[in-house]
Design a protein around this motif. Structure first.
Motif, PDB file in Angstrom:
ATOM      1  N   THR A 108       0.837  -1.194   0.000  1.00 58.04           N
ATOM      2  CA  THR A 108       0.000   0.000   0.000  1.00 58.04           C
ATOM      3  C   THR A 108       0.880   1.256   0.000  1.00 58.04           C
ATOM      4  O   THR A 108       2.015   1.224   0.488  1.00 58.04           O
ATOM      5  CB  THR A 108      -0.919   0.046   1.240  1.00 58.04           C
ATOM      6  OG1 THR A 108      -0.109   0.028   2.435  1.00 58.04           O
ATOM      7  CG2 THR A 108      -1.875  -1.128   1.250  1.00 58.04           C
ATOM      8  N   THR A 110       1.632   3.575   1.830  1.00 52.97           N
ATOM      9  CA  THR A 110       1.682   4.026   3.221  1.00 52.97           C
ATOM     10  C   THR A 110       3.080   3.730   3.757  1.00 52.97           C
ATOM     11  O   THR A 110       3.872   3.046   3.102  1.00 52.97           O
ATOM     12  CB  THR A 110       0.663   3.255   4.091  1.00 52.97           C
ATOM     13  OG1 THR A 110       1.072   1.869   4.154  1.00 52.97           O
ATOM     14  CG2 THR A 110      -0.754   3.349   3.515  1.00 52.97           C
ATOM     15  N   PRO A 111       3.397   4.206   4.959  1.00 51.65           N
ATOM     16  CA  PRO A 111       4.699   3.870   5.549  1.00 51.65           C
ATOM     17  C   PRO A 111       4.729   2.480   6.184  1.00 51.65           C
ATOM     18  O   PRO A 111       5.710   2.127   6.855  1.00 51.65           O
ATOM     19  CB  PRO A 111       4.905   4.967   6.602  1.00 51.65           C
ATOM     20  CG  PRO A 111       3.533   5.364   6.994  1.00 51.65           C
ATOM     21  CD  PRO A 111       2.709   5.254   5.739  1.00 51.65           C
ATOM     22  N   ILE A 212      -6.222   2.894   3.847  1.00 53.77           N
ATOM     23  CA  ILE A 212      -4.937   3.501   3.468  1.00 53.77           C
ATOM     24  C   ILE A 212      -4.907   4.958   3.903  1.00 53.77           C
ATOM     25  O   ILE A 212      -3.915   5.439   4.473  1.00 53.77           O
ATOM     26  CB  ILE A 212      -4.733   3.379   1.946  1.00 53.77           C
ATOM     27  CG1 ILE A 212      -4.510   1.905   1.569  1.00 53.77           C
ATOM     28  CG2 ILE A 212      -3.570   4.237   1.470  1.00 53.77           C
ATOM     29  CD1 ILE A 212      -4.542   1.644   0.076  1.00 53.77           C
ATOM     30  N   ASN A 213      -6.004   5.680   3.673  1.00 54.74           N
ATOM     31  CA  ASN A 213      -6.080   7.084   4.079  1.00 54.74           C
ATOM     32  C   ASN A 213      -5.971   7.232   5.586  1.00 54.74           C
ATOM     33  O   ASN A 213      -5.299   8.133   6.100  1.00 54.74           O
ATOM     34  CB  ASN A 213      -7.391   7.701   3.595  1.00 54.74           C
ATOM     35  CG  ASN A 213      -7.461   7.822   2.086  1.00 54.74           C
ATOM     36  OD1 ASN A 213      -6.443   7.753   1.403  1.00 54.74           O
ATOM     37  ND2 ASN A 213      -8.658   7.993   1.556  1.00 54.74           N
ATOM     38  N   ASN A 216      -2.316   6.648   6.716  1.00 57.65           N
ATOM     39  CA  ASN A 216      -1.493   7.804   6.352  1.00 57.65           C
ATOM     40  C   ASN A 216      -1.816   9.008   7.224  1.00 57.65           C
ATOM     41  O   ASN A 216      -0.928   9.784   7.597  1.00 57.65           O
ATOM     42  CB  ASN A 216      -1.681   8.170   4.881  1.00 57.65           C
ATOM     43  CG  ASN A 216      -0.921   7.238   3.955  1.00 57.65           C
ATOM     44  OD1 ASN A 216       0.129   6.705   4.326  1.00 57.65           O
ATOM     45  ND2 ASN A 216      -1.438   7.032   2.748  1.00 57.65           N
ATOM     46  N   ASN A 217      -3.098   9.149   7.566  1.00 56.59           N
ATOM     47  CA  ASN A 217      -3.506  10.270   8.410  1.00 56.59           C
ATOM     48  C   ASN A 217      -2.929  10.130   9.811  1.00 56.59           C
ATOM     49  O   ASN A 217      -2.513  11.099  10.426  1.00 56.59           O
ATOM     50  CB  ASN A 217      -5.031  10.328   8.472  1.00 56.59           C
ATOM     51  CG  ASN A 217      -5.541  11.481   9.325  1.00 56.59           C
ATOM     52  OD1 ASN A 217      -5.316  12.645   9.005  1.00 56.59           O
ATOM     53  ND2 ASN A 217      -6.227  11.164  10.403  1.00 56.59           N
ATOM     54  N   TYR A 219      -0.211   8.042  10.838  1.00 58.48           N
ATOM     55  CA  TYR A 219       1.248   7.951  10.928  1.00 58.48           C
ATOM     56  C   TYR A 219       1.984   8.961  10.044  1.00 58.48           C
ATOM     57  O   TYR A 219       3.212   9.031  10.090  1.00 58.48           O
ATOM     58  CB  TYR A 219       1.707   6.543  10.542  1.00 58.48           C
ATOM     59  CG  TYR A 219       1.301   5.491  11.540  1.00 58.48           C
ATOM     60  CD1 TYR A 219       1.975   5.347  12.750  1.00 58.48           C
ATOM     61  CD2 TYR A 219       0.231   4.637  11.282  1.00 58.48           C
ATOM     62  CE1 TYR A 219       1.613   4.375  13.661  1.00 58.48           C
ATOM     63  CE2 TYR A 219      -0.151   3.659  12.199  1.00 58.48           C
ATOM     64  CZ  TYR A 219       0.543   3.538  13.395  1.00 58.48           C
ATOM     65  OH  TYR A 219       0.174   2.578  14.290  1.00 58.48           O
ATOM     66  N   GLY A 220       1.206   9.712   9.221  1.00 55.56           N
ATOM     67  CA  GLY A 220       1.861  10.655   8.307  1.00 55.56           C
ATOM     68  C   GLY A 220       2.538  11.793   9.010  1.00 55.56           C
ATOM     69  O   GLY A 220       3.507  12.355   8.539  1.00 55.56           O
TER      70      GLY A 220
END
Length: 220
Positions: A108, A110-111, A212-213, A216-217, A219-220
């Protein structure tokens, strides 16, 4: 947190000031001649205009308030989205689908990066757990940043799948790994999410865009 099977107004209140103005405008004083009637009528008109303006300003102001894009995460996940799990060894019916769950998160945007290491404190176990109805169970231990977890997959309940057994195994583990990535059960959204109860495992068994969002929200 457990994965269970189940089938998958906004009331816009007028601002208090506007509400008060409207109520004041609706009071009918006694008639006191033409001048008084004109004066009362004009006051009512001004009050109605004021109420309308107040409501308009309130609505416009509210529309510019920052709104959270996602609110379906919690604080029981891992401190970082990159971690290792202890290697597991099962027959082909389970090994492949479980490995696919890890790789499904790794690919994905993402991190997230989940690997295997014999020294990892995080454990994934597939076994028979009688007397319960859950398919998977995520249990965190300790506090951040030293938190670790164990995930249990219940072969008794997962084994009831009559079609696409491999995808069901993947879906359950992807869901439970979602908890380790700070995602909550059954998010209140109309969008598809791997965290939603009763999601058709034959079609949706990998992280969805909503998930996914969320990651990311968080851990971003």
């Amino acid at each position: 947190m457990t994965l269970r099977r189940c089938r998958d107004h906004v009331s816009r209140q007028r601002p208090a000031a506007a509400l008060q103005l409207t109520r004041t405008a609706e009071v009918h004083p006694p008639h006191r001649g033409i001048d008084s009637m004109f004066s009362v009528s004009w006051r009512r008109t001004r009050l109605r205009i004021g109420a309308t303006l107040a409501m308009t300003v309130a609505v416009v102001a509210t529309s510019f308030l920052p709104q959270p894009a996602y609110a379906t995460t919690y604080d029981r996940g891992m401190a970082l989205p990159s971690f290792a799990v202890k290697p597991y060894d099962y027959n082909s019916q389970w090994q492949g689908p479980m490995d696919r769950a890890l790789s499904s998160w790794n690919v994905t945007p993402t991190p997230v990066w989940i690997t295997k290491s014999s020294s990892a404190p995080n454990v994934i176990v597939a076994a028979q757990y009688p007397g319960v109805t859950w398919f998977g169970l995520y249990t965190p231990h300790g506090s951040k940043p030293g938190r670790y977890f164990d995930i249990k997959l219940n072969s008794l309940t997962i084994g009831t799948a009559t079609y696409y057994f491999d995808r069901f195994v993947t879906q359950v583990l992807v869901h439970e790994l979602g908890h380790s990535l700070s995602l909550v059960d059954n998010p209140a959204t109309s969008q598809r999410s791997i965290m939603t109860y009763g999601l058709d495992h034959s079609l949706y068994y990998v992280p969805q865009q909503y998930d996914i969002n969320d990651v990311n929200n968080y851990y971003g």
